[in-house]
Design a protein around this motif. Structure first.
Motif, mmCIF file in Angstrom:
data_model
loop_
_atom_site.group_PDB
_atom_site.id
_atom_site.type_symbol
_atom_site.label_atom_id
_atom_site.label_comp_id
_atom_site.label_asym_id
_atom_site.label_seq_id
_atom_site.Cartn_x
_atom_site.Cartn_y
_atom_site.Cartn_z
ATOM 1 N N HIS A 1 0.775 -1.197 -0.035
ATOM 2 C CA HIS A 1 -0.028 -0.003 0.001
ATOM 3 C C HIS A 1 0.893 1.141 0.183
ATOM 4 O O HIS A 1 0.397 2.213 -0.115
ATOM 5 C CB HIS A 1 -1.109 0.146 1.260
ATOM 6 C CG HIS A 1 -0.444 -0.003 2.497
ATOM 7 N ND1 HIS A 1 0.690 -1.052 2.832
ATOM 8 C CD2 HIS A 1 -0.571 0.679 3.698
ATOM 9 C CE1 HIS A 1 0.860 -0.868 4.007
ATOM 10 N NE2 HIS A 1 0.321 0.203 4.558
ATOM 11 N N GLN B 1 -2.874 2.127 -4.304
ATOM 12 C CA GLN B 1 -4.379 2.372 -3.555
ATOM 13 C C GLN B 1 -4.911 1.167 -3.547
ATOM 14 O O GLN B 1 -5.127 0.280 -4.746
ATOM 15 C CB GLN B 1 -5.215 3.357 -4.397
ATOM 16 C CG GLN B 1 -6.448 3.747 -3.676
ATOM 17 C CD GLN B 1 -7.288 4.667 -4.609
ATOM 18 O OE1 GLN B 1 -7.013 4.447 -5.979
ATOM 19 N NE2 GLN B 1 -8.161 5.248 -3.915
ATOM 20 N N THR C 1 -5.653 1.285 4.411
ATOM 21 C CA THR C 1 -5.207 2.722 4.541
ATOM 22 C C THR C 1 -3.815 3.025 4.119
ATOM 23 O O THR C 1 -2.931 2.078 4.739
ATOM 24 C CB THR C 1 -5.430 3.111 5.891
ATOM 25 O OG1 THR C 1 -6.990 2.858 6.120
ATOM 26 C CG2 THR C 1 -5.337 4.745 5.819
ATOM 27 N N GLU D 1 -1.065 8.562 -0.358
ATOM 28 C CA GLU D 1 -2.163 9.259 -1.209
ATOM 29 C C GLU D 1 -1.251 9.575 -2.310
ATOM 30 O O GLU D 1 -1.961 10.115 -3.300
ATOM 31 C CB GLU D 1 -2.971 10.454 -0.476
ATOM 32 C CG GLU D 1 -3.647 9.936 0.785
ATOM 33 C CD GLU D 1 -5.113 10.424 0.801
ATOM 34 O OE1 GLU D 1 -5.212 11.611 0.510
ATOM 35 O OE2 GLU D 1 -5.791 9.760 1.172
#
Ligand code: HEC
Length: 120
Positions: A44, A48, A53, A56
């Protein structure tokens, strides 16, 4: 057992099944373990991944909607076997790819595939 109690039990079973995605037909891995493995190998950090989580700023393509993908890494048919191979040794499939080999075990790769194939 009364019919009513049976119905309540069936409902409880359905609710319990909701929280835990089950592996799609024909996929050997365990999606719950796969979800954990995806974070342990820090996949990750570059991707995405719905349900996980992370950063970004993504270096790699999103893995959203992965179950509906027909082709991965530009020209590889998206079968469970190919996916596991790609996750373990991307350079064997495309020597120039920016995706690193992270030393993923066969079992972990299969579990990751099981999780990724629940993403539709
Ligand atoms: C350093 C960043 C980075 C990390 C860490 C990383 N990847 Fe990737 N990944 C990429 C890039 C870049 C691509 C696109 C490669 C290409 O198409 O040549 C990619 C492609 C993929 C694809 C194919 C996606 C598609 O739509 O074609 C999958 C599946 C994938 N990665 C899974 C994983 C998994 C599982 C992990 C953890 C074991 C992981 N990646 C870790 C950068 C990364």
């Amino acid at each position: 057992m009364s019919r009513r109690a049976g119905g309540v039990l069936a409902l409880a079973g359905m609710l319990a099944a909701c929280g835990q995605p089950s592996a799609p037909a024909g996929v050997a891995g365990d999606p719950a373990r796969g979800r954990l493995a995806l974070t342990q190998y820090a996949c990750h950090a570059c991707h995405q991944i719905p349900g996980i989580t992370g950063s970004e700023v993504y270096v790699g393509p999103t893995l959203k909607g992965f179950a509906t993908r027909r082709i991965i890494a530009r020209n590889l048919p998206s079968t469970p076997e190919n996916l596991a191979r790609w996750i373990r040794e991307p350079q064997k499939i495309d020597p120039h790819t920016a995706m690193p080999a992270l030393g993923v075990s066969e079992q972990d790769a299969q579990d990751m595939v099981a999780y990724l194939l629940t993403l539709d």
